[in-house]
Scaffold this motif. Structure first.
Motif, PDB file in Angstrom:
ATOM      1  N   UNK A  89      35.867  48.435  35.121  1.00 42.65           N
ATOM      2  CA  UNK A  89      35.829  47.414  36.171  1.00 42.65           C
ATOM      3  C   UNK A  89      37.174  47.269  36.875  1.00 42.65           C
ATOM      4  N   UNK A  90      37.140  46.681  38.040  1.00 38.22           N
ATOM      5  CA  UNK A  90      38.323  46.233  38.757  1.00 38.22           C
ATOM      6  C   UNK A  90      38.517  44.777  38.332  1.00 38.22           C
ATOM      7  N   UNK A  91      39.585  44.476  37.591  1.00 40.08           N
ATOM      8  CA  UNK A  91      39.700  43.180  36.920  1.00 40.08           C
ATOM      9  C   UNK A  91      40.921  42.395  37.372  1.00 40.08           C
ATOM     10  N   UNK A  92      40.722  41.102  37.572  1.00 37.94           N
ATOM     11  CA  UNK A  92      41.810  40.225  38.003  1.00 37.94           C
ATOM     12  C   UNK A  92      41.834  38.977  37.140  1.00 37.94           C
ATOM     13  N   UNK A  93      42.905  38.801  36.364  1.00 39.21           N
ATOM     14  CA  UNK A  93      43.138  37.548  35.648  1.00 39.21           C
ATOM     15  C   UNK A  93      43.758  36.585  36.649  1.00 39.21           C
ATOM     16  N   UNK A  94      43.071  35.499  36.931  1.00 38.66           N
ATOM     17  CA  UNK A  94      43.478  34.624  38.020  1.00 38.66           C
ATOM     18  C   UNK A  94      44.346  33.469  37.519  1.00 38.66           C
ATOM     19  N   UNK A  95      44.923  32.765  38.452  1.00 39.69           N
ATOM     20  CA  UNK A  95      45.875  31.685  38.180  1.00 39.69           C
ATOM     21  C   UNK A  95      45.304  30.376  38.721  1.00 39.69           C
ATOM     22  N   UNK A  96      44.885  29.489  37.826  1.00 45.47           N
ATOM     23  CA  UNK A  96      44.357  28.198  38.262  1.00 45.47           C
ATOM     24  C   UNK A  96      45.411  27.099  38.258  1.00 45.47           C
ATOM     25  N   UNK A  97      46.583  27.355  37.664  1.00 47.57           N
ATOM     26  CA  UNK A  97      47.619  26.328  37.566  1.00 47.57           C
ATOM     27  C   UNK A  97      48.706  26.460  38.629  1.00 47.57           C
ATOM     28  N   UNK A  98      48.874  27.649  39.171  1.00 48.85           N
ATOM     29  CA  UNK A  98      49.924  27.878  40.155  1.00 48.85           C
ATOM     30  C   UNK A  98      51.169  28.475  39.532  1.00 48.85           C
TER      31      UNK A  98
END
Length: 261
Positions: free
Chosen positions: A78-87
């Motif tokens: 997969x093309x995977x992105x761990x995202x940032x919810x806190x900034x």
């Protein structure tokens, strides 16, 4: 070079292929101007676009565990992105800080959604992502985030919540849920009551959602994270369980293959 094959994601990648996993940090902003830092991973031995999967972190923030899961997904093709919810990529190992970060991130529901949507657009913009096929998985706090995005009709093929909070500030309504849903729940999770489970299932059924609810015997909150036992030293009723971790990961793989068909 390999090509992405929907029915063959997985388990067959050799140790050599794992060395081909590429990672990078990507900076971006949400609509409210918050600077965000994503962690992107992909296997450069695969040619062409492939489905994308977002990873939403636990309440600890965008830490090594969330990044490891992005690499794991890249290893599955997969093309995977761990995202940032806190900034600003913030993370912590102290519960008080984690609670403060989480409360700040969720104080304004619109801003929280905008951060998720900015992350979604970032993943779709990557050349190796098939923007027509995007799913999201989340852990703990992140599990609730992906469920809330599904409730709000965000256009995702599917979402997977691992030991996530099931309560809804804004419950799903008939027809509002577009994504297919998998909940991976630990039966010994003291953070989620029997009433919470019953209310969630009733909510999903009333909304006409396509969902499944998998429970893992003896598994506590945070059962997928090997670091959970160390964090339990802060007085938290959490713990890692290898069997539940492996079973839920296998369940997720089967689920993603289905939703990306």
């Amino acid at each position: 070079m390999r090509h992405y094959l929907p029915g063959l994601l997985l388990l067959a990648f050799s140790n050599a292929s794992l060395a081909e996993i590429q990672t990078r940090e990507l900076t971006y902003r949400s609509a409210d101007g918050t600077p965000l830092v994503g962690y992107y991973a992909y296997d450069d031995a695969i040619e062409g676009p492939r489905p994308g999967v977002m990873v939403v972190h636990e309440w600890w923030g965008l830490n090594d565990y969330a990044k490891r899961r992005a690499r794991d997904l890249a290893g599955l093709g997969y093309s995977a992105l761990a995202i940032d919810m806190y900034g600003q990529g913030r993370n912590t190992e102290h519960p008080a800080d984690a609670q403060a970060f989480m409360q700040a991130a969720t104080a304004n529901a619109e801003n929280a959604k905008n951060r998720f949507l900015a992350s979604l657009e970032l993943l779709k913009a990557q050349p190796r992502t098939d923007g027509r096929k995007i799913a999201a998985i989340g852990y703990c706090f992140g599990g609730k985030v992906v469920l809330d995005m599904a409730r709000q009709g965000v256009p995702l093929a599917g979402v997977v919540s691992f030991h996530g909070n099931l309560s809804a500030q804004t419950p799903a309504t008939p027809g509002s849920v577009k994504a297919r849903i998998l909940v991976a729940h630990g039966e010994a999770d003291s953070f989620v009551s029997d009433r919470d489970i019953a209310d969630f299932k009733h909510e999903m059924e009333q909304a006409g959602a396509d969902y499944r609810f998998n429970s893992y015997p003896g598994a506590k909150h945070s059962f997928t994270n090997p670091d959970a036992d160390a964090h339990a030293g802060h007085g938290l009723d959490i713990g890692y369980q290898k069997e539940a971790d492996e079973r839920s990961w296998a369940d997720m793989q089967a689920f993603l293959r289905e939703v990306f068909e």
